[in-house]
Write an enzyme that holds these catalytic residues in place. Structure first.
Site, PDB file in Angstrom:
ATOM      1  CB  CYS A  12      -0.941  -0.007   1.209  1.00 19.39           C
ATOM      2  SG  CYS A  12      -2.290  -1.198   1.028  1.00 19.39           S
ATOM      3  CG  ASP A  45     -13.133   1.715   4.258  1.00 15.95           C
ATOM      4  OD1 ASP A  45     -11.988   2.159   4.096  1.00 15.95           O
ATOM      5  OD2 ASP A  45     -13.748   1.812   5.327  1.00 15.95           O
TER       6      ASP A  45
END
Length: 340
Positions: A12, A45
């Site tokens: 990430c 999300d």
């Protein structure tokens, strides 16, 4: 040449920075569909599409280049990370599609191992692998397009905490710092193993526990680091008070932060925060931890105070490092987050 050495960035930490991303999304054409109850404008999300009064689909996608040397481990981490958004919204994973980019000249056995690792995590999640898409690329990349389901009345958003709530973080911080140390040949085996175990860990178990408690908001902490995700949770209506000494940390993460083993993504997160948070009372090392990009990080949960300890104890049965890290308060001036 090693698997990891093929990549300029991984996990990430390779995400486009929040400032840049917001600019790219500004001019996208908009189409209104009343069944699309959560879209990208909400910075939530995942997307949610309502099919009936009792059923909505959750759709999310995530992929990245390797952050570990072992291909099978990489596959497990990438799959766990991709499913995390569904769990953060209170949903159940149904099925997923593989997303694969792979160098044409790289040993194909490594691709097989990546796919096996991903399939192992889908099996653990009781989800089906339904297909996918693959292309040749200069760097290996892997992830999933994930479909889940949720009751439309029980969707958990990332920006709806209530004053008085307590904040729980379910995984320890420091993944990006440890991986930076690994790349520099400076990490211990203990720290590296702890980071890998954390990244491989499904948020499924914590999500199953929180379903029994009055959770008002939840998000998974990934590439934007704890502070940027917390800033999204606070929104315009409340202030989150976070105790830095209460943060669960991976072994040696604080030491690596003291040694300034920061990542480029961590610095992008810092630039995004800019003057939005007062960092003067926080040590430089804790600042790096707060900005550190987390690959397959934990859930940040905002739960009613009277049930917070019970919720924490339930989560700790499977995720023992989970900890209470702060509380939700009435908005104080222009501060969305106060660090103590």
């Amino acid at each position: 040449m090693g698997f990891l050495s093929q990549c300029t960035s991984g996990g990430c930490g390779a995400k486009i920075g929040p400032n840049e991303l917001a600019g790219f999304l500004t001019n996208l054409p908009k189409f209104s569909d009343e069944k699309l109850v959560v879209d990208f404008e909400a910075s939530d999300d995942a997307a949610v599409y309502q099919l009936s009064e009792e059923l909505a689909l959750i759709s999310t996608v995530d992929f990245f280049s390797p952050m570990v040397e072992d291909p099978r481990t990489f596959g497990r981490i990438a799959a766990a990370n991709a499913m995390s958004d569904v769990y953060a919204m209170g949903g159940k994973v149904l099925f997923a599609l593989n997303l694969v980019c792979f160098p044409e000249k790289m040993e194909k056995q490594k691709l097989s191992e990546i796919l096996v690792g991903g399939a192992e995590k889908l099996k653990e999640a009781n989800a089906s692998l339904a297909g996918g898409h693959s292309i040749y690329d200069h760097e290996p990349k892997y992830g999933l397009a994930v479909t889940g389901q949720v009751d439309p009345q029980k969707i958990i958003h990332n920006n709806t905490p209530k004053v008085g709530d307590v904040l729980i973080l379910t995984k320890a911080l420091g993944v990006g710092l440890i991986q930076s140390a690994v790349r520099g040949g400076l990490s211990s085996k203990k720290a590296e193993s702890a980071a890998v175990a954390s990244m491989e860990r499904l948020n499924k178990y914590a999500a199953e526990k929180m379903a029994y408690f009055p959770v008002h908001a939840c998000t998974d902490v990934t590439g934007f680091g704890l502070l940027v995700h917390a800033l999204e949770m606070a929104g315009e209506n409340v202030t989150l008070i976070i105790g830095t000494e209460q943060l669960p940390l991976l072994p040696e993460a604080y030491h690596y932060a003291e040694e300034f083993l920061a990542t480029a993504a961590g610095q992008r997160n810092r630039q995004f925060i800019d003057q939005k948070i007062d960092l003067t009372s926080t040590t430089p090392a804790f600042q790096e931890i707060l900005f550190d990009p987390q690959t397959s990080g934990g859930l940040l949960i905002s739960v009613a105070a009277e049930k917070a300890l019970a919720c924490l104890e339930a989560i700790q049965k499977d995720d023992p490092v989970a900890a209470i890290i702060g509380e939700v308060c009435v908005k104080e001036s222009d501060q969305s987050i106060i660090l103590v």
